[in-house]
Design a protein around this motif. Sequence first.
Motif, PDB file in Angstrom:
ATOM      1  N   ALA A 265       0.825  -1.212   0.000  1.00 61.61           N
ATOM      2  CA  ALA A 265       0.000   0.000   0.000  1.00 61.61           C
ATOM      3  C   ALA A 265       0.852   1.252   0.000  1.00 61.61           C
ATOM      4  CB  ALA A 265      -0.932  -0.011   1.217  1.00 61.61           C
ATOM      5  N   ASP A 266       1.997   1.241   0.710  1.00 62.29           N
ATOM      6  CA  ASP A 266       2.833   2.441   0.775  1.00 62.29           C
ATOM      7  C   ASP A 266       3.447   2.756  -0.588  1.00 62.29           C
ATOM      8  OD1 ASP A 266       4.320   0.084   0.995  1.00 62.29           O
ATOM      9  OD2 ASP A 266       5.908   1.028   2.181  1.00 62.29           O
ATOM     10  N   ALA A 267       3.844   1.732  -1.336  1.00 61.05           N
ATOM     11  CA  ALA A 267       4.399   1.971  -2.666  1.00 61.05           C
ATOM     12  C   ALA A 267       3.337   2.528  -3.604  1.00 61.05           C
ATOM     13  CB  ALA A 267       4.986   0.679  -3.231  1.00 61.05           C
ATOM     14  N   ARG A 268       2.137   1.948  -3.561  1.00 59.71           N
ATOM     15  CA  ARG A 268       1.050   2.457  -4.410  1.00 59.71           C
ATOM     16  C   ARG A 268       0.711   3.896  -4.053  1.00 59.71           C
ATOM     17  NH1 ARG A 268      -0.720  -2.898  -3.697  1.00 59.71           N
ATOM     18  NH2 ARG A 268      -1.947  -2.327  -1.879  1.00 59.71           N
ATOM     19  N   ARG A 269       0.684   4.191  -2.755  1.00 53.42           N
ATOM     20  CA  ARG A 269       0.364   5.553  -2.315  1.00 53.42           C
ATOM     21  C   ARG A 269       1.425   6.540  -2.799  1.00 53.42           C
ATOM     22  NH1 ARG A 269      -0.485   4.288   2.428  1.00 53.42           N
ATOM     23  NH2 ARG A 269       1.573   4.663   3.325  1.00 53.42           N
ATOM     24  N   MET A 270       2.696   6.165  -2.676  1.00 49.96           N
ATOM     25  CA  MET A 270       3.770   7.043  -3.132  1.00 49.96           C
ATOM     26  C   MET A 270       3.655   7.317  -4.620  1.00 49.96           C
ATOM     27  SD  MET A 270       6.503   8.616  -1.861  1.00 49.96           S
ATOM     28  CE  MET A 270       7.340   7.707  -0.563  1.00 49.96           C
ATOM     29  N   GLY A 271       3.340   6.288  -5.393  1.00 44.78           N
ATOM     30  CA  GLY A 271       3.180   6.470  -6.835  1.00 44.78           C
ATOM     31  C   GLY A 271       2.042   7.415  -7.166  1.00 44.78           C
ATOM     32  N   ARG A 272       0.912   7.263  -6.459  1.00 45.53           N
ATOM     33  CA  ARG A 272      -0.233   8.144  -6.716  1.00 45.53           C
ATOM     34  C   ARG A 272       0.076   9.582  -6.341  1.00 45.53           C
ATOM     35  NH1 ARG A 272      -3.375   3.839  -4.623  1.00 45.53           N
ATOM     36  NH2 ARG A 272      -3.438   4.868  -2.601  1.00 45.53           N
ATOM     37  N   LEU A 273       0.706   9.768  -5.175  1.00 46.95           N
ATOM     38  CA  LEU A 273       1.010  11.125  -4.731  1.00 46.95           C
ATOM     39  C   LEU A 273       1.965  11.822  -5.693  1.00 46.95           C
ATOM     40  CD1 LEU A 273       1.430  10.595  -0.874  1.00 46.95           C
ATOM     41  CD2 LEU A 273      -0.479  11.682  -2.064  1.00 46.95           C
ATOM     42  N   ALA A 274       2.970  11.101  -6.144  1.00 51.13           N
ATOM     43  CA  ALA A 274       3.942  11.698  -7.071  1.00 51.13           C
ATOM     44  C   ALA A 274       3.273  12.094  -8.381  1.00 51.13           C
ATOM     45  CB  ALA A 274       5.081  10.711  -7.329  1.00 51.13           C
ATOM     46  N   ARG A 275       2.270  11.339  -8.770  1.00 55.56           N
ATOM     47  CA  ARG A 275       1.583  11.622 -10.033  1.00 55.56           C
ATOM     48  C   ARG A 275       0.591  12.781  -9.897  1.00 55.56           C
ATOM     49  NH1 ARG A 275      -0.480   7.060 -10.465  1.00 55.56           N
ATOM     50  NH2 ARG A 275      -2.690   7.459 -10.096  1.00 55.56           N
ATOM     51  N   LEU A 276      -0.040  12.907  -8.728  1.00 58.32           N
ATOM     52  CA  LEU A 276      -1.157  13.829  -8.592  1.00 58.32           C
ATOM     53  C   LEU A 276      -0.816  15.150  -7.903  1.00 58.32           C
ATOM     54  CD1 LEU A 276      -3.897  11.248  -7.557  1.00 58.32           C
ATOM     55  CD2 LEU A 276      -3.556  12.264  -9.808  1.00 58.32           C
ATOM     56  N   LEU A 277       0.119  15.127  -6.937  1.00 59.52           N
ATOM     57  CA  LEU A 277       0.372  16.326  -6.143  1.00 59.52           C
ATOM     58  C   LEU A 277       1.402  17.235  -6.798  1.00 59.52           C
ATOM     59  CD1 LEU A 277       0.503  15.137  -2.407  1.00 59.52           C
ATOM     60  CD2 LEU A 277      -1.420  16.077  -3.695  1.00 59.52           C
ATOM     61  N   PRO A 278       1.194  18.541  -6.726  1.00 58.41           N
ATOM     62  CA  PRO A 278       2.237  19.466  -7.189  1.00 58.41           C
ATOM     63  C   PRO A 278       3.455  19.403  -6.267  1.00 58.41           C
ATOM     64  CG  PRO A 278       0.433  20.679  -6.159  1.00 58.41           C
ATOM     65  CD  PRO A 278      -0.010  19.246  -6.249  1.00 58.41           C
ATOM     66  N   ASP A 279       4.586  19.869  -6.779  1.00 56.40           N
ATOM     67  CA  ASP A 279       5.836  19.773  -6.022  1.00 56.40           C
ATOM     68  C   ASP A 279       5.739  20.420  -4.648  1.00 56.40           C
ATOM     69  OD1 ASP A 279       6.989  18.432  -8.125  1.00 56.40           O
ATOM     70  OD2 ASP A 279       8.013  20.180  -8.941  1.00 56.40           O
ATOM     71  N   ALA A 280       5.071  21.556  -4.570  1.00 56.75           N
ATOM     72  CA  ALA A 280       5.009  22.276  -3.294  1.00 56.75           C
ATOM     73  C   ALA A 280       4.328  21.427  -2.218  1.00 56.75           C
ATOM     74  CB  ALA A 280       4.268  23.600  -3.469  1.00 56.75           C
ATOM     75  N   LEU A 281       3.276  20.713  -2.594  1.00 54.13           N
ATOM     76  CA  LEU A 281       2.595  19.870  -1.617  1.00 54.13           C
ATOM     77  C   LEU A 281       3.431  18.639  -1.268  1.00 54.13           C
ATOM     78  CD1 LEU A 281      -1.168  19.993  -2.697  1.00 54.13           C
ATOM     79  CD2 LEU A 281      -0.035  21.163  -0.804  1.00 54.13           C
ATOM     80  N   MET A 282       4.148  18.090  -2.247  1.00 55.95           N
ATOM     81  CA  MET A 282       5.045  16.983  -1.941  1.00 55.95           C
ATOM     82  C   MET A 282       6.136  17.445  -0.980  1.00 55.95           C
ATOM     83  SD  MET A 282       4.203  14.051  -3.265  1.00 55.95           S
ATOM     84  CE  MET A 282       5.701  13.068  -3.442  1.00 55.95           C
ATOM     85  N   ASP A 283       6.676  18.629  -1.209  1.00 56.81           N
ATOM     86  CA  ASP A 283       7.701  19.165  -0.308  1.00 56.81           C
ATOM     87  C   ASP A 283       7.164  19.289   1.109  1.00 56.81           C
ATOM     88  OD1 ASP A 283       9.337  19.329  -2.511  1.00 56.81           O
ATOM     89  OD2 ASP A 283       9.230  21.517  -2.698  1.00 56.81           O
ATOM     90  N   ARG A 284       5.918  19.743   1.224  1.00 54.73           N
ATOM     91  CA  ARG A 284       5.319  19.921   2.546  1.00 54.73           C
ATOM     92  C   ARG A 284       5.158  18.571   3.254  1.00 54.73           C
ATOM     93  NH1 ARG A 284      -0.007  23.267   2.272  1.00 54.73           N
ATOM     94  NH2 ARG A 284       1.464  24.597   1.155  1.00 54.73           N
ATOM     95  N   ARG A 285       4.816  17.531   2.497  1.00 56.34           N
ATOM     96  CA  ARG A 285       4.655  16.210   3.110  1.00 56.34           C
ATOM     97  C   ARG A 285       5.955  15.715   3.726  1.00 56.34           C
ATOM     98  NH1 ARG A 285       0.270  13.019   2.290  1.00 56.34           N
ATOM     99  NH2 ARG A 285       1.559  11.201   2.742  1.00 56.34           N
ATOM    100  N   PHE A 286       7.085  16.063   3.113  1.00 57.23           N
ATOM    101  CA  PHE A 286       8.375  15.583   3.592  1.00 57.23           C
ATOM    102  C   PHE A 286       9.064  16.549   4.561  1.00 57.23           C
ATOM    103  CE2 PHE A 286       8.436  13.358  -0.706  1.00 57.23           C
ATOM    104  CZ  PHE A 286       8.058  12.138  -0.176  1.00 57.23           C
ATOM    105  N   SER A 287       8.449  17.693   4.811  1.00 57.35           N
ATOM    106  CA  SER A 287       9.136  18.726   5.590  1.00 57.35           C
ATOM    107  C   SER A 287       9.416  18.306   7.027  1.00 57.35           C
ATOM    108  CB  SER A 287       8.330  20.031   5.575  1.00 57.35           C
ATOM    109  OG  SER A 287       7.048  19.839   6.173  1.00 57.35           O
ATOM    110  N   ALA A 288       8.576  17.444   7.592  1.00 58.75           N
ATOM    111  CA  ALA A 288       8.793  17.014   8.983  1.00 58.75           C
ATOM    112  C   ALA A 288      10.095  16.229   9.116  1.00 58.75           C
ATOM    113  CB  ALA A 288       7.616  16.169   9.460  1.00 58.75           C
ATOM    114  N   ILE A 289      10.517  15.541   8.061  1.00 63.31           N
ATOM    115  CA  ILE A 289      11.744  14.742   8.114  1.00 63.31           C
ATOM    116  C   ILE A 289      12.953  15.628   8.355  1.00 63.31           C
ATOM    117  CG2 ILE A 289      13.267  13.233   6.758  1.00 63.31           C
ATOM    118  CD1 ILE A 289      10.752  12.224   5.304  1.00 63.31           C
ATOM    119  N   THR A 290      12.951  16.793   7.745  1.00 62.19           N
ATOM    120  CA  THR A 290      14.128  17.666   7.798  1.00 62.19           C
ATOM    121  C   THR A 290      13.953  18.855   8.739  1.00 62.19           C
ATOM    122  OG1 THR A 290      13.287  18.876   5.858  1.00 62.19           O
ATOM    123  CG2 THR A 290      14.820  17.046   5.452  1.00 62.19           C
TER     124      THR A 290
END
Length: 304
Positions: A265-290
């Motif tokens: 499920a995590d791989a499928r979710r990552m694929g969908r998010l990369a396809r559908l979300l703009p870069d700014a929203l993807m950046d926000r999803r990963f911001s907690a890591i850094t």
Amino acid sequence: MSGIAGRGQLPASGAVLVTGASSGLGRECALELEHRGFRVLAGVRRAEDGEKLLAESLHGRLRYALVDITDDASVRASAELAEREYGGLRGLVNNAGICVPGPLECVDGDQFRRQLDVNVVGHLGVIRAHLPLLRRSRGRIVNVTSGLGKAAVPFLGAYSTAQFAKEALSDALRRELTPSGVRVSTVAPGAILTPIWNKVSEAGDRVLDGAPPAVAELYRSAFQAFMAGNAQQALASRTTPEDFARAVFRALTDARPRTRYWVGADARRMGRLARLLPDALMDRRFSAITASVGAPGPLERQPG
């Protein structure tokens, strides 16, 4: 169940080379493909790993070859063995790989080149050496990538770069080889608990220890928290090596193979998010890591 085709599937017959079969996903894949009817040539780097595989083989259709995918002579020898022993090759599963984790500022040139050499350049060499056999059988190439081949995650930048490259390699090969009847698919697993997690943790420590201390300390706390979270995700994952092996089997036998098989499920979710979300929203999803990068460690904090 040996060699029996399901609905919409081709028979599981002929020979398949699986690289990186010493342990983890590659080992499970080699044993599963043998169980389902294929004759399997398991690529391993050490004879002792090959002997362990032979001991686990239940059907007498598995043998091993010493294959270092970064060594051209080793790769040519595996193609010659497949020709000599099997008269050809029905499928090639490019599973071998390493992961060089760490902040990109800490990954030196040799480490980065090693990541690409194993996960990309080496696989192209394997494909080129075995393509005459695959073209003759109108066979299948299965390239193992991951969800990180579509979305680059902080602290796994070198690995993500290699996986993106392998996805591009697969797309180009699929289009180039269509006229010859060779089909190309990728299998992209998410987090699965295998022995690789210990290796990844150790590799991350080496990357930080080899970086300039002042640079390493900027990232250490955030990176260690990220690695611990990854390990927990793998422990909690419901995706199994058997799920991965079944996806590879489908890529080899589906009458109309998909271009990409997501596993978990995590791989499928990552694929969908990369396809559908703009870069700014993807950046926000990963911001907690850094978020804590550059924050002082406990010994550096001054009392208020």
